[in-house]
Write an enzyme that holds these catalytic residues in place. Structure first.
Site, PDB file in Angstrom:
ATOM      1  N   GLU A 112       0.447  -1.396   0.365  1.00  0.00           N
ATOM      2  CA  GLU A 112      -0.114   0.139  -0.421  1.00  0.00           C
ATOM      3  C   GLU A 112       1.205   1.514  -0.029  1.00  0.00           C
ATOM      4  O   GLU A 112       0.475   2.377   1.014  1.00  0.00           O
ATOM      5  CB  GLU A 112      -0.721  -0.279   0.841  1.00  0.00           C
ATOM      6  CG  GLU A 112      -1.874  -0.934   1.072  1.00  0.00           C
ATOM      7  CD  GLU A 112      -2.853  -0.810  -0.075  1.00  0.00           C
ATOM      8  OE1 GLU A 112      -3.253  -0.045  -0.738  1.00  0.00           O
ATOM      9  OE2 GLU A 112      -2.894  -1.749  -0.470  1.00  0.00           O
TER      10      GLU A 112
HETATM   11  C1  LIG Z   1       2.701  -9.898   0.509  1.00  0.00           C
HETATM   12  C2  LIG Z   1       2.157  -9.180  -0.854  1.00  0.00           C
HETATM   13  C3  LIG Z   1       1.164  -8.288  -1.213  1.00  0.00           C
HETATM   14  C4  LIG Z   1       0.427  -7.514  -2.232  1.00  0.00           C
HETATM   15  N1  LIG Z   1      -0.532  -7.229  -2.345  1.00  0.00           N
HETATM   16  C5  LIG Z   1      -0.640  -6.103  -3.565  1.00  0.00           C
HETATM   17  C6  LIG Z   1      -2.385  -6.458  -4.289  1.00  0.00           C
HETATM   18  O1  LIG Z   1      -3.489  -6.762  -3.564  1.00  0.00           O
HETATM   19  N2  LIG Z   1      -1.954  -4.967  -5.567  1.00  0.00           N
HETATM   20  C7  LIG Z   1      -0.979  -4.691  -6.157  1.00  0.00           C
HETATM   21  O2  LIG Z   1      -1.236  -3.903  -7.025  1.00  0.00           O
HETATM   22  N3  LIG Z   1       0.594  -4.514  -5.084  1.00  0.00           N
HETATM   23  C8  LIG Z   1       0.829  -5.452  -4.164  1.00  0.00           C
HETATM   24  N4  LIG Z   1       1.554  -5.650  -3.657  1.00  0.00           N
HETATM   25  C9  LIG Z   1       2.723  -4.841  -4.328  1.00  0.00           C
HETATM   26  C10 LIG Z   1       3.412  -3.470  -3.636  1.00  0.00           C
HETATM   27  O3  LIG Z   1       2.278  -2.815  -3.211  1.00  0.00           O
HETATM   28  C11 LIG Z   1       4.717  -3.367  -3.256  1.00  0.00           C
HETATM   29  O4  LIG Z   1       5.463  -4.602  -3.300  1.00  0.00           O
HETATM   30  C12 LIG Z   1       5.013  -1.529  -2.858  1.00  0.00           C
HETATM   31  O5  LIG Z   1       4.321  -1.170  -3.335  1.00  0.00           O
HETATM   32  C13 LIG Z   1       6.744  -1.358  -2.900  1.00  0.00           C
HETATM   33  O6  LIG Z   1       7.019  -1.366  -4.933  1.00  0.00           O
HETATM   34  P1  LIG Z   1       8.291  -2.470  -5.383  1.00  0.00           P
HETATM   35  O7  LIG Z   1       8.176  -3.675  -4.907  1.00  0.00           O
HETATM   36  O8  LIG Z   1       8.277  -2.132  -6.768  1.00  0.00           O
HETATM   37  O9  LIG Z   1       9.700  -1.444  -4.845  1.00  0.00           O
HETATM   38  P2  LIG Z   1      10.349  -0.859  -5.486  1.00  0.00           P
HETATM   39  O10 LIG Z   1       9.017   0.326  -5.942  1.00  0.00           O
HETATM   40  O11 LIG Z   1      10.745  -1.174  -6.533  1.00  0.00           O
HETATM   41  O12 LIG Z   1      10.505  -0.545  -4.477  1.00  0.00           O
HETATM   42  C14 LIG Z   1      12.349  -0.025  -3.538  1.00  0.00           C
HETATM   43  C15 LIG Z   1      12.659   0.480  -2.873  1.00  0.00           C
HETATM   44  O13 LIG Z   1      13.248   1.756  -3.361  1.00  0.00           O
HETATM   45  C16 LIG Z   1      12.314   2.911  -2.226  1.00  0.00           C
HETATM   46  N5  LIG Z   1      11.936   3.583  -3.463  1.00  0.00           N
HETATM   47  C17 LIG Z   1      11.115   3.341  -4.602  1.00  0.00           C
HETATM   48  N6  LIG Z   1      10.480   4.669  -5.089  1.00  0.00           N
HETATM   49  C18 LIG Z   1      11.480   5.700  -4.202  1.00  0.00           C
HETATM   50  C19 LIG Z   1      10.992   6.754  -4.223  1.00  0.00           C
HETATM   51  N7  LIG Z   1      10.414   7.511  -5.719  1.00  0.00           N
HETATM   52  N8  LIG Z   1      11.712   7.827  -2.964  1.00  0.00           N
HETATM   53  C20 LIG Z   1      12.811   7.268  -2.027  1.00  0.00           C
HETATM   54  N9  LIG Z   1      11.670   5.559  -1.665  1.00  0.00           N
HETATM   55  C21 LIG Z   1      11.376   5.475  -2.860  1.00  0.00           C
HETATM   56  C22 LIG Z   1      11.313   1.951  -1.828  1.00  0.00           C
HETATM   57  O14 LIG Z   1      10.440   2.534  -0.576  1.00  0.00           O
HETATM   58  C23 LIG Z   1      11.720   0.541  -1.082  1.00  0.00           C
HETATM   59  O15 LIG Z   1      12.503   0.658  -0.358  1.00  0.00           O
HETATM   60  C24 LIG Z   1       2.262  -6.125  -2.369  1.00  0.00           C
HETATM   61  C25 LIG Z   1       3.473  -6.744  -2.444  1.00  0.00           C
HETATM   62  C26 LIG Z   1       3.043  -7.926  -0.870  1.00  0.00           C
HETATM   63  C27 LIG Z   1       5.178  -8.360  -1.392  1.00  0.00           C
END
Ligand SMILES: Cc1cc2nc3c(=O)[nH]c(=O)nc-3n(C[C@H](O)[C@H](O)[C@H](O)COP(=O)(O)OP(=O)(O)OC[C@H]3O[C@@H](n4cnc5c(N)ncnc54)[C@H](O)[C@@H]3O)c2cc1C
Length: 554
Positions: free
Chosen positions: A415
């Site tokens: 989220e």
């Molecule tokens: C168990 C689980 C359930 C989930 N359920 C859903 C769901 O129902 N629907 C859905 O759509 N998604 C879902 N997700 C996805 C989840 O919302 C994302 O994993 C999350 O938003 C982070 O995206 P990412 O994993 O690509 O990390 P990234 O975006 O790659 O981030 C990696 C790191 O970089 C940091 N970062 C990235 N961009 C920036 C920035 N601009 N400024 C500062 N820091 C930054 C982040 O804070 C993080 O620490 C789920 C994930 C899991 C693991």
């Protein structure tokens, strides 16, 4: 090891005195108590026993379908028969028309009892809110009754492999069909509840996708309703390609979903997708905060029970060994958990009541990320302390505190990561409308100080001075990246302390007034002074501000 038990007296105290739910029109405290008493019996008897089963058995992909443990299917049947999915849905749509805040309290109970069960249901509420805010009349009349009855559950389909925090990179496409409907093609990952067998796989997917010729970035995104089944009962072109293996939340189906020209309807107009999806995202962010409260509560319950039985060393008695809850350091840990669980509950419930009262959008825009980040961090701390309080036994699966830590670990990530929440607040929210959000925020803190004991009021006034110093340092910055998390924690800590001040003022009405008074003192003297440290960090990012890229070369 004990199972979760709904802390009904604490919940009612937080609702009536921390959140001041009587502010809601037509609030009936007696009815709320009756409803929650029934809910507690169901949660403790039917849902809590699912938690170890879900952790051990997990969910499996069998012939393309996500199969949850059989006990979950049976529990959902009972849940549905009890009318719980429609608790806070308007009667016009087949619900019971009770205040939303009661559904949130139920959500906390479910999260403490079995977070994976809560998770698979959670997205329905956000979907219904989105339909009410943005759906056409026909969409509302078709879908809300199905969600309210529990015939369908919902998902939120945002994430793609290249598009996590940055939704502007979403590639899934939507093409118009001649009859006014749309066809969705693309792949989404990490979709919670992307398939399940609680509703026989009947799911309403809310999907963000890009229409032909749409601009790049988030402005080109539109929102679609994409049901698992067609009106004639046949399946839509949606396939679960894989289920993720995870460190926790084993029973929650986290799905990779392929849309292969799937039939869909648009919500609103093309290009309005992110704005309309924000209704769901904000509802879910507050619900993740609610999850954090439930997880902190169950960590506290297991810790209190263990510390009252485990005997080691002497703590004042002549003979010993004494129970470990008499040792000062263990008391510090238990008090921390207690402060976090009870204070976060009061803070989140108050925010949810404010939301239901439709208080200023500016305050909600601030309090949503504040609650999401502060409470999910609190859940990590409470879970980690539970392991520490259990000593070596905490590291064993048998005591099920390591499970809380594994399950809770996702809450600061999904989220919108807590880092992104911090960026949103420091980089945008506090700058809108001449700082309207902070003005409202400070008014809330000042209101909590009114009528409080002089020491409590003085502590909040000092804490607000720290907020002012930090804000003055942050506003001129273009790049708030290094300090945003400290700033968000500062706001969270101040809101949390204000929640505790309200509880302390109402201590005579608490189920355990001693607990409330002593915890309030602990928050004021031990936890709140961190605000000065956080404000100092916001004023001076020191070495972090001037690091060259070479430091981070892999
Ligand atoms: C168990 C689980 C359930 C989930 N359920 C859903 C769901 O129902 N629907 C859905 O759509 N998604 C879902 N997700 C996805 C989840 O919302 C994302 O994993 C999350 O938003 C982070 O995206 P990412 O994993 O690509 O990390 P990234 O975006 O790659 O981030 C990696 C790191 O970089 C940091 N970062 C990235 N961009 C920036 C920035 N601009 N400024 C500062 N820091 C930054 C982040 O804070 C993080 O620490 C789920 C994930 C899991 C693991």
């Amino acid at each position: 090891m004990i199972d979760y038990r709904t802390p009904l007296p604490d919940l009612l105290f937080a609702l009536n005195h921390g959140a001041d739910a009587a502010r809601l029109h037509h609030w009936d405290a007696e009815l709320a108590s009756d409803v929650l008493t029934h809910a507690a019996a169901m949660v403790d008897g039917v849902i809590a026993p699912l938690d170890p089963i879900g952790d051990m058995e997990g969910t499996h992909l069998v012939e393309g379908r996500a199969i949850m443990p059989a006990a979950f299917v049976d529990a959902f049947r009972q849940f549905k028969e009890g009318g719980w999915p429609g608790l806070a849905v308007a009667e016009d749509y087949g619900g019971q028309g009770l205040p939303h805040i009661l559904a949130s309290v139920l959500s906390e109970m479910l999260s403490g009892a079995c977070i994976t069960y809560q998770m698979v249901l959670a997205l329905s509420h956000g979907a219904m809110r989105t339909l009410i805010a943005s759906g056409s009349d026909a969409q509302r009349r078709t879908w809300i009754p199905r969600l309210a009855s529990g015939d369908y559950l919902a998902t939120m389909c945002l994430t793609e492999p290249q598009a996590g925090s940055d939704l502007g990179l979403v590639r899934t496409t939507a093409t118009p069909a001649e009859d006014g409907s749309w066809r969705i093609s693309g792949g989404k990952i990490f979709i919670s509840g992307g398939d399940q067998n609680l509703t026989g796989g009947r799911i309403l997917h809310l999907v963000l996708a890009r229409t032909p010729g749409a601009p790049a970035g988030t402005r080109g995104l539109s929102l679609f309703l994409c049901p698992s089944h067609h009106a004639d009962g046949g399946r839509n072109a949606i396939t679960v390609v894989r289920l993720e293996e995870k460190m926790g939340m084993h029973a929650s189906p986290t799905c990779q979903v392929a849309f292969d020209g799937a039939w869909a309807e648009i919500v609103g107009a093309p290009g309005e997708g992110l704005r309309r999806m924000f209704t769901m995202m904000n509802a879910e962010r507050l619900d993740v905060a609610v999850q954090g409260v439930g997880l902190a509560e169950v960590a506290l319950q297991r810790s209190l029970a263990y510390a009252a039985e485990r005997r080691q060393g002497r703590a004042g008695s002549a003979e010993g060994p004494d129970v470990i809850s008499r040792h000062g350091d263990v008391r510090r840990m238990l008090l921390t958990q207690m402060a976090l669980a009870l204070g976060c509950r009061a803070m989140v419930l108050r925010t949810l009541v404010d939301l239901e009262l439709e208080r200023t959008p500016a305050l909600m825009e601030l309090m949503t990320p504040v609650c999401k980040a502060f409470v999910t961090d609190a859940a990590q701390e409470a879970a980690s302390l539970a392991i520490q309080i259990h000593g070596g036994y905490g590291f064993l699966r048998e005591y099920r505190v390591e499970q809380i830590a594994r399950d809770a670990r996702i809450t600061p990530i999904y989220e919108g990561t807590n880092g992104i929440q911090a960026q949103t607040v420091a980089g945008r929210v506090i700058r809108l409308d001449n700082g309207a959000a902070l003005t409202e925020f400070k008014a809330e803190i000042i209101e909590a100080a009114h009528g409080a004991a002089p020491a409590a009021a003085a502590a909040l006034t000092r804490a607000l001075a720290a907020v002012d110093k930090a804000t003055a340092a942050i506003l001129p910055r273009r790049d708030t990246g290094l300090v945003a998390t400290s700033y968000l924690r500062l706001l969270g800590l101040v809101a949390f302390a204000a929640a505790w001040t309200r509880l302390e003022t109402a201590a005579p009405f608490a189920p355990n007034p001693d607990r409330i008074r002593n915890c309030a003192l602990f928050v004021r003297d031990w936890m709140l002074p961190e605000v000065d440290h956080l404000a100092a960090r916001c004023q001076n990012d020191g070495i972090l501000g001037s690091l060259p890229d070479s430091v981070f070369a892999p």
